[in-house]
Design a protein around this motif. Structure first.
Motif, mmCIF file in Angstrom:
data_model
loop_
_atom_site.group_PDB
_atom_site.id
_atom_site.type_symbol
_atom_site.label_atom_id
_atom_site.label_comp_id
_atom_site.label_asym_id
_atom_site.label_seq_id
_atom_site.Cartn_x
_atom_site.Cartn_y
_atom_site.Cartn_z
ATOM 1 N N ILE A 153 1.008 -1.672 0.353
ATOM 2 C CA ILE A 153 0.190 -0.166 0.098
ATOM 3 C C ILE A 153 1.049 0.819 -0.427
ATOM 4 O O ILE A 153 1.930 1.572 1.108
ATOM 5 N N LEU A 154 0.871 2.018 -0.716
ATOM 6 C CA LEU A 154 1.637 2.517 -0.744
ATOM 7 C C LEU A 154 0.660 4.296 -0.868
ATOM 8 O O LEU A 154 -0.555 4.276 -1.488
ATOM 9 N N ARG B 123 5.397 4.181 -7.609
ATOM 10 C CA ARG B 123 4.246 3.660 -7.623
ATOM 11 C C ARG B 123 3.230 2.539 -8.085
ATOM 12 O O ARG B 123 2.225 1.631 -7.669
ATOM 13 N N TYR B 124 4.150 1.993 -9.196
ATOM 14 C CA TYR B 124 3.082 1.092 -9.641
ATOM 15 C C TYR B 124 4.294 -0.462 -9.513
ATOM 16 O O TYR B 124 3.607 -1.559 -9.719
ATOM 17 N N ARG B 125 4.817 -0.304 -8.131
ATOM 18 C CA ARG B 125 5.074 -0.914 -7.423
ATOM 19 C C ARG B 125 4.036 -1.913 -6.943
ATOM 20 O O ARG B 125 4.814 -2.501 -5.825
ATOM 21 N N LEU C 264 -2.339 10.179 -11.741
ATOM 22 C CA LEU C 264 -1.671 9.120 -10.844
ATOM 23 C C LEU C 264 -1.093 8.087 -12.310
ATOM 24 O O LEU C 264 -0.417 7.627 -12.240
ATOM 25 N N ALA C 265 -2.602 7.481 -13.297
ATOM 26 C CA ALA C 265 -2.248 6.945 -14.391
ATOM 27 C C ALA C 265 -1.621 5.570 -13.981
ATOM 28 O O ALA C 265 -0.792 5.063 -14.702
ATOM 29 N N LEU C 266 -2.460 5.036 -13.217
ATOM 30 C CA LEU C 266 -2.583 3.466 -12.984
ATOM 31 C C LEU C 266 -2.348 2.534 -14.148
ATOM 32 O O LEU C 266 -3.181 2.664 -14.441
ATOM 33 N N TYR C 267 -1.744 1.364 -13.600
ATOM 34 C CA TYR C 267 -2.236 0.039 -14.093
ATOM 35 C C TYR C 267 -3.464 0.033 -13.649
ATOM 36 O O TYR C 267 -4.015 0.355 -12.575
#
Length: 369
Positions: free
Chosen positions: A156-157, A183-185, A210-213
């Protein structure tokens, strides 16, 4: 928004720092530096910025969700403690022995194992060597996002909603300990310290930035301050609270005190504020400063209107350890503001995610279970 610094030296130092961080992460990603995997769910809570994002309140949130049904342990490095090696935090531990945040957790959750050790592998070895009936069923790793020698099963980030990653830069020019791409981890990102009046458009903008996966979850949280309680309530909880509207001197030794001060103004008459560095160890001179300002404000208010001192919960944990250094008259006027973290919008989804994470082994070990 983080201000950009045009100092060429800081740009160079940030670039060199980034090279070192990238090299370290590459060595871990390619298996040259090895991560230790454990046959137990390990949930990591951390950040990639310098300054407070609310790690301890979020650890408390996880404990409130997990402890009713599972044996939980917490591993913390015990920032600014004066002891060395592995320590077990308990309600009788001092801040010097275990650090303020582990002490705070031990006071609130006396039946949870709080292990203080900068060497997370050694702490995990200690926990897993315990008898089966005592061994934790899930471990929370406090501030462990950069400690990659231990591989969590769920990460959790935490990101301060007022200091989004795309607006920041690497140390020392900015406050990032790792590039924003770290953040992608994370399996889950929580935007913390969200304002009460957060609007749907704000949510969409933060999600877009954030453009997350697609597999990464995102949640939003805010700090909820409760009624101010007397300092002695840390050890012996009671029903006494500080009434709304009372005149107070606000004291904070945390990374970002502005939110704390502003929230106090919603409920009390703040006549003066005093700020110290994060994790500040109070000295006699600090107590004299607090007393001097408190006496000044009390003289202005008059005898008929008692002035109190209100500090953060983390400060209260440090102050209560001062013993005889904190004279009785001053101690009676000190209150602290308990806090808790609240997940906005989809708290039940968050609860289900955490309960599932607490039962899931690292992917490379699942076939052994």
């Amino acid at each position: 928004m983080t201000k950009r610094n045009s100092n060429p030296l800081l740009h160079l130092l940030s670039w060199l720092y980034g090279l070192g961080v990238d090299l370290r992460n590459t060595l871990f990603d390619q298996g040259i530096l090895r991560q230790k995997k454990y046959p137990i769910p390990l949930i990591c809570v951390g950040n990639i910025t310098v300054g407070g994002t609310g790690k301890t309140p979020h650890i408390e949130l996880l404990l409130s969700l997990l402890t009713p049904t599972l044996r939980v342990a917490v591993i913390s490095r015990g920032y600014k403690r004066q002891s060395h090696g592995l320590q077990i935090a308990s309600p009788t531990s001092t801040v010097q022995q275990v650090g303020d945040e582990p002490r705070q957790l031990a006071l609130k959750y006396p039946h949870v194992q709080i292990i203080v050790d900068g060497n997370r592998r050694r702490a995990m070895k200690f926990l897993l060597a315990q008898p089966a009936e005592q061994r934790p069923e899930v471990v929370l790793l406090d501030d462990g996002f950069q400690h990659r020698y231990v591989q969590p099963s769920f990460s959790i980030l935490l990101v301060d909603a007022s200091r989004e990653l795309h607006e920041d830069t690497l140390l020392p020019m900015g406050s990032l300990r790792e590039p924003a791409s770290a953040r992608y981890r994370a399996d889950c990102i929580i935007l913390t310290k969200c304002p009460v009046d957060l609007q749907p458009i704000d949510l969409r903008i933060m999600r877009r930035n954030l453009a997350l996966y697609t597999h990464q979850r995102i949640f939003f949280s805010r700090i909820v301050y409760q009624e101010a309680r007397p300092l002695h309530a840390l050890r012996s909880p009671g029903s006494e609270i500080l009434p709304c509207g009372a005149p107070i001197v606000a004291v904070a030794g945390i990374a970002s005190p502005t939110v704390f001060f502003e929230d106090l103004k919603r409920y009390y008459k703040v006549t003066a504020t005093i700020s110290f560095h994060d994790h500040h160890n109070f000295r006699n001179s600090d107590l004299q400063q607090i007393r001097s300002i408190w006496e000044r404000e009390q003289a202005i208010a008059g005898i008929a209107q008692p002035v109190s001192i209100v500090c953060t919960e983390k400060d209260a944990v440090r102050l209560i350890d001062l013993g005889a250094k904190l004279d009785e008259e001053l101690a009676k006027r000190i209150f602290y503001l308990p806090i808790k973290t609240e997940i906005l919008f989809k708290p039940e989804d968050f609860r289900k995610m955490i309960l599932q994470a607490a039962k899931t082994l690292p992917s490379s070990l699942q076939h052994r279970s």
